[in-house]
Structure formats: C-alpha cells, structure tokens
Design a protein around this motif. Structure first.
Motif, PDB file in Angstrom:
ATOM      1  N   HIS A 182       0.832  -1.200   0.000  1.00 20.97           N
ATOM      2  CA  HIS A 182       0.000   0.000   0.000  1.00 20.97           C
ATOM      3  C   HIS A 182       0.868   1.252   0.000  1.00 20.97           C
ATOM      4  O   HIS A 182       1.936   1.271   0.624  1.00 20.97           O
TER       5      HIS A 182
ATOM      6  N   SER B 275      -0.560   6.819   1.754  1.00 18.31           N
ATOM      7  CA  SER B 275      -1.905   7.397   1.777  1.00 18.31           C
ATOM      8  C   SER B 275      -2.985   6.361   2.057  1.00 18.31           C
ATOM      9  O   SER B 275      -4.101   6.706   2.471  1.00 18.31           O
ATOM     10  N   ASP B 276      -2.667   5.088   1.849  1.00 22.68           N
ATOM     11  CA  ASP B 276      -3.625   4.001   2.057  1.00 22.68           C
ATOM     12  C   ASP B 276      -3.303   3.206   3.324  1.00 22.68           C
ATOM     13  O   ASP B 276      -3.786   2.089   3.497  1.00 22.68           O
TER      14      ASP B 276
END
Length: 307
Positions: free
Chosen positions: A281, A284-285
């Motif tokens: 990921h 931001s995730d």
C-alpha cells in the motif's frame, strides 16, 4: 516537515490521523532514516489501543504507528557503531519513533544493513516476522523429520515459520481459515481448515503420535485446543499468548539484535525465509493496510511503501 500516520490518543481506529511532523532528531543509540517501506503488524494496533511497557518511548501525542522499516540512514545519534550515513538499513523502531512516516528513528543496536541483492520491501518484513520465525524454531530445536504444528499459519509470522521449518526438513501442518490455504500450501505446509473441520481431530489424523513441536500464533481457546496435541507440552511455543506456561508450554524468547537481523537477511537471500507479501500500500492508504491486519483478514505480510 514530513507526512506521518499515527494516533492522537489511545483508542480504536477512530483515533488514527495523518499529520505533518519535523524529521525527528536521532537520540543516543538511534539513527534517522528516510523510510522506503514499513511493515504492518498486529502489534501496531495494540500499541494504538493502549500503552505497552517499554515500547512507546514516552513520546508525546500524536504518535506514529509502526514498528519495523527499511530505508536509508540520514543521520546518526551519539554512540552509534557499525552504521553510516547513506547505508541502506532495516530494523526496529523500539524507542517510539514509529515507521508509517517519511522519516523516522530506529534503534541502532536493533538495525542492520540490507545486504546486496535483498530488496527494501523484503527487508522491511524481517524485523518482526523473520526474526520471530528464527527464534521459535531455534527454541524448539527440532531435528529434520520432526513434526511441527503452526497454529494460525496464514499471517506473516505463521507463513515465515512454516517456510523456514520446511527448509529445515521439518514436516509442517498449519491451521487457518479457508482463505489462508493457498499460501500455506505454497510454502510447503499441509493445511487444516478450522472453519470446515475439527482442528484437533484433523491434525491428530495427520500425526497420530502427537506433534514434536507446536508454534502458536492464535492464542486463546485455539491454543488450548491444539496444545494437548504436543508430545511434550514444553515444546508448545506461543508468540502472543502469555498464558502458555499454564499449559506447560513456553513463550517465545525474542532476539531483536543486529546479529539476528543479519541472520534473517541471509536466510532470505538464500530463499529459506521468503516472506509472502500479499499487499503493498502507499502511505496514503495506510488506514486500509492496518485495518486488514486488525480485522484478521490479511493473508501473509502487508507492507506500506513510503518512498
């Protein structure tokens, strides 16, 4: 200022937040690194949920999530030996710096150089899962041909234990939910699906004389179900459940020093400790990455690519 993801107070996922912070200054025995990849572990949300003695570093809120990372050394604190600015390294943020961030501080004695040929993504999985796998199997000390049950095989640590055990010539049986079968079998373990069959009966059918060793990653009632399957209760090693001595077993003896990190890296280079990385990921995730681990839905190892 750099971006980080952490929590403003102890609690559930609702306390998590993104924030900016200056590059932390490395203290005595620490190195400042630019984070390339951070590993995601169950301990991360446990530290968010409440204090864990010796692991928060006494740092003020907001605190950054994450315990393991790989990256590049930007600066050295006092009394740091064996590491230099510019080194590619991996290790533990044991003094509370967190790793879900663009920069962080790692504990230098618990940090090692990444050997040539090993990617930062793989290196970032080794501080927790890799060294734990080495520790539990060393503690068991089973000879080739012995049987070992990995209870809760589907996560990052469980698959690392199973892969390393197979490489040592052990016969490995792993327990997990249906979704974990493919990865468990891919590393060479026989699989018992606890959602479809009686775990104790199925495992006993595969190894009627009892297991030479049991590595427990599930804890609770699951540990109590499988512990009687061990031929010797002292060879039940738990990674998370501190009550295992009540069953005659032992808690894993962890070694998180540079020597064990280097050993794990060599095993990874040799293909004997190959992490099963199932999701990468972006920072931001990060909320989704940690949610998958916290909800118990993750198979294998999840990492966050920061740089």
């Amino acid at each position: 200022m750099g971006k980080a993801w952490g929590f403003g107070r102890h609690g559930g996922p609702e306390v998590q937040e993104f924030f900016d912070r200056p590059d932390p200054a490395p203290g005595r025995g620490e190195v400042l690194i630019r984070v390339d990849v951070a590993g995601v572990n169950p301990l991360d949300h446990l530290l968010r949920s409440g204090p864990v003695d010796g692991l928060d570093g006494g740092r003020p809120f907001p605190r950054v999530l994450g315990m393991e990372a790989a990256g590049t050394v930007l600066a050295l604190g006092e009394d740091v030996n064996g590491l230099e600015v510019g080194d590619a390294v991996f290790g533990f943020a044991l003094t509370g710096g967190g790793t879900y961030a663009e920069t962080t501080v790692l504990s230098a004695p618990n940090t090692a150089r990444i050997p040539e040929g090993l990617s930062a993504t793989v290196a970032a999985t080794l501080p927790v899962a890799g060294t734990t796998a080495v520790d539990v199997l060393d503690q068991l000390g089973l000879p080739a041909g012995a049987t070992v049950l990995v209870n809760g095989v589907g996560g990052g640590v469980g698959l690392a234990v199973a892969r390393l055990a197979v490489g040592r010539g052990l016969r490995v049986i792993g327990t997990g939910s249906t979704a974990k079968r493919e990865h468990a079998e891919a590393v060479g373990a026989r699989f018992v699906d606890y959602t479809a069959e009686d775990v104790a009966a199925a495992a006993r059918a595969l190894v009627p004389d009892g297991f030479d060793g049991i590595v427990d990653l599930a804890g609770g009632s699951s540990l109590r179900t499988v512990a009687p399957l061990a031929r010797d209760p002292r060879n039940v090693i738990a990674v998370g459940d501190m009550s295992v001595p009540d069953l005659g077993g032992r808690f894993v003896e962890r070694r998180v020093d540079r020597e064990n990190l280097e050993r794990s890296a060599r095993l990874a280079l040799d293909g004997l400790l190959a992490p099963v990385i199932t999701a990468v990921h972006p920072l931001s995730d990060a909320p989704a990455a940690l949610a998958a681990v916290e909800n118990g839905h993750a198979s294998g190892k999840i990492v966050i690519r920061v740089a």
